[in-house]
Design an enzyme around this catalytic site. Structure first.
Site, PDB file in Angstrom:
ATOM      1  N   THR A   1      16.745 -16.769  -4.836  1.00  0.00           N
ATOM      2  CA  THR A   1      16.761 -18.144  -5.351  1.00  0.00           C
ATOM      3  C   THR A   1      16.151 -19.113  -4.350  1.00  0.00           C
ATOM      4  OG1 THR A   1      18.741 -17.629  -6.636  1.00  0.00           O
ATOM      5  CG2 THR A   1      18.254 -19.958  -6.298  1.00  0.00           C
TER       6      THR A   1
ATOM      7  N   GLU B   1      19.957 -16.830 -23.950  1.00  0.00           N
ATOM      8  CA  GLU B   1      18.786 -17.609 -23.549  1.00  0.00           C
ATOM      9  C   GLU B   1      17.606 -17.386 -24.494  1.00  0.00           C
ATOM     10  OE1 GLU B   1      19.896 -18.039 -18.817  1.00  0.00           O
ATOM     11  OE2 GLU B   1      18.369 -16.584 -19.376  1.00  0.00           O
TER      12      GLU B   1
ATOM     13  N   PHE C   1      25.165 -28.993  -8.434  1.00  0.00           N
ATOM     14  CA  PHE C   1      23.719 -29.113  -8.655  1.00  0.00           C
ATOM     15  C   PHE C   1      23.339 -29.322 -10.126  1.00  0.00           C
ATOM     16  CE2 PHE C   1      24.752 -24.549  -8.611  1.00  0.00           C
ATOM     17  CZ  PHE C   1      24.267 -24.154  -9.857  1.00  0.00           C
TER      18      PHE C   1
ATOM     19  N   HIS D   1      12.754 -19.006 -13.622  1.00  0.00           N
ATOM     20  CA  HIS D   1      14.126 -18.643 -13.992  1.00  0.00           C
ATOM     21  C   HIS D   1      14.074 -17.289 -14.675  1.00  0.00           C
ATOM     22  CE1 HIS D   1      18.035 -18.784 -16.072  1.00  0.00           C
ATOM     23  NE2 HIS D   1      17.363 -18.301 -17.101  1.00  0.00           N
TER      24      HIS D   1
ATOM     25  N   LYS E   1       9.025 -22.799 -14.409  1.00  0.00           N
ATOM     26  CA  LYS E   1       9.618 -24.137 -14.276  1.00  0.00           C
ATOM     27  C   LYS E   1       8.569 -25.238 -14.061  1.00  0.00           C
ATOM     28  CE  LYS E   1      14.053 -22.474 -12.526  1.00  0.00           C
ATOM     29  NZ  LYS E   1      15.033 -22.590 -11.421  1.00  0.00           N
TER      30      LYS E   1
ATOM     31  N   TYR F   1      21.875 -24.871 -19.533  1.00  0.00           N
ATOM     32  CA  TYR F   1      22.559 -24.590 -18.267  1.00  0.00           C
ATOM     33  C   TYR F   1      24.053 -24.924 -18.314  1.00  0.00           C
ATOM     34  CZ  TYR F   1      18.109 -23.693 -15.927  1.00  0.00           C
ATOM     35  OH  TYR F   1      16.902 -23.167 -15.534  1.00  0.00           O
TER      36      TYR F   1
ATOM     37  N   ARG G   1      14.295  -9.866 -11.910  1.00  0.00           N
ATOM     38  CA  ARG G   1      15.004 -10.538 -10.817  1.00  0.00           C
ATOM     39  C   ARG G   1      14.436 -10.095  -9.461  1.00  0.00           C
ATOM     40  NH1 ARG G   1      18.495 -13.936 -12.367  1.00  0.00           N
ATOM     41  NH2 ARG G   1      19.702 -14.007 -10.452  1.00  0.00           N
TER      42      ARG G   1
ATOM     43  N   ARG H   1       8.788 -16.224  -6.092  1.00  0.00           N
ATOM     44  CA  ARG H   1       9.317 -17.396  -5.377  1.00  0.00           C
ATOM     45  C   ARG H   1       8.738 -17.523  -3.973  1.00  0.00           C
ATOM     46  NH1 ARG H   1      15.258 -16.743  -7.989  1.00  0.00           N
ATOM     47  NH2 ARG H   1      14.919 -18.124  -9.781  1.00  0.00           N
TER      48      ARG H   1
ATOM     49  N   ASN I   1      12.127 -23.805  -7.598  1.00  0.00           N
ATOM     50  CA  ASN I   1      11.845 -22.423  -7.213  1.00  0.00           C
ATOM     51  C   ASN I   1      11.008 -21.646  -8.227  1.00  0.00           C
ATOM     52  OD1 ASN I   1      13.775 -21.917  -9.163  1.00  0.00           O
ATOM     53  ND2 ASN I   1      15.299 -21.116  -7.753  1.00  0.00           N
TER      54      ASN I   1
END
Length: 138
Positions: free
Chosen positions: A92, A127, A58, A116, A10, A50, A86, A103, A113
């Site tokens: 998160t 995606e 959010f 993704h 990100k 998204y 993950r 993270r 964070n």
């Protein structure tokens, strides 16, 4: 059997200069990088990506943030890629992430964070297709 997943480094992590370290963590965890590109996404592109969150409170801040600077989009492959990524990413909210996770090491907040990752096979398929044409997957 190998599985593919999708990930984004990100804008916050790129701004802070963490992209290389995150890529190293991903490779060290046994992932093969199938495709990679650095790009800017527009607000409408972020909203499309998204869209599943469009009713969430959010959504506006997330899409504004994701279009605020460059991202690195990745297609990754290994056995159990989705679950393993993950786990490697961590919770998160970085405050709740386990030590050693991406993270915990690189994220500043629940919104900024650092990374993704797809949450399931259908999501990963959508995606990957959103950012990569079939001929780009090596």
């Amino acid at each position: 059997m190998s599985q593919r997943t999708f990930s984004i480094i990100k804008p916050d992590a790129i701004r802070k200069g963490h992209a290389g370290a995150i890529l190293a963590d991903i490779e060290k965890a046994g992932f093969r990088i199938v495709a990679i590109k650095k790009l800017f996404i527009s607000k409408p592109q972020a909203e499309g990506f998204y869209y599943v969150h469009k009713e969430r409170p959010f959504f506006e801040s997330l899409t504004t943030f994701m279009s605020s600077g460059p991202i690195v989009a990745l297609v990754l492959e290994k056995e159990n890629a989705i679950a393993d990524l993950r786990r490697l990413m961590g919770a998160t909210n970085p405050a709740n992430a386990e030590e050693g996770t991406i993270r915990k090491k690189y994220a500043g907040s629940i919104e900024e964070n650092a990374i993704h990752g797809s949450d399931g096979e259908e999501t990963a398929s959508f995606e990957i297709g959103y950012f990569f044409a079939g001929h780009e997957l090596v």
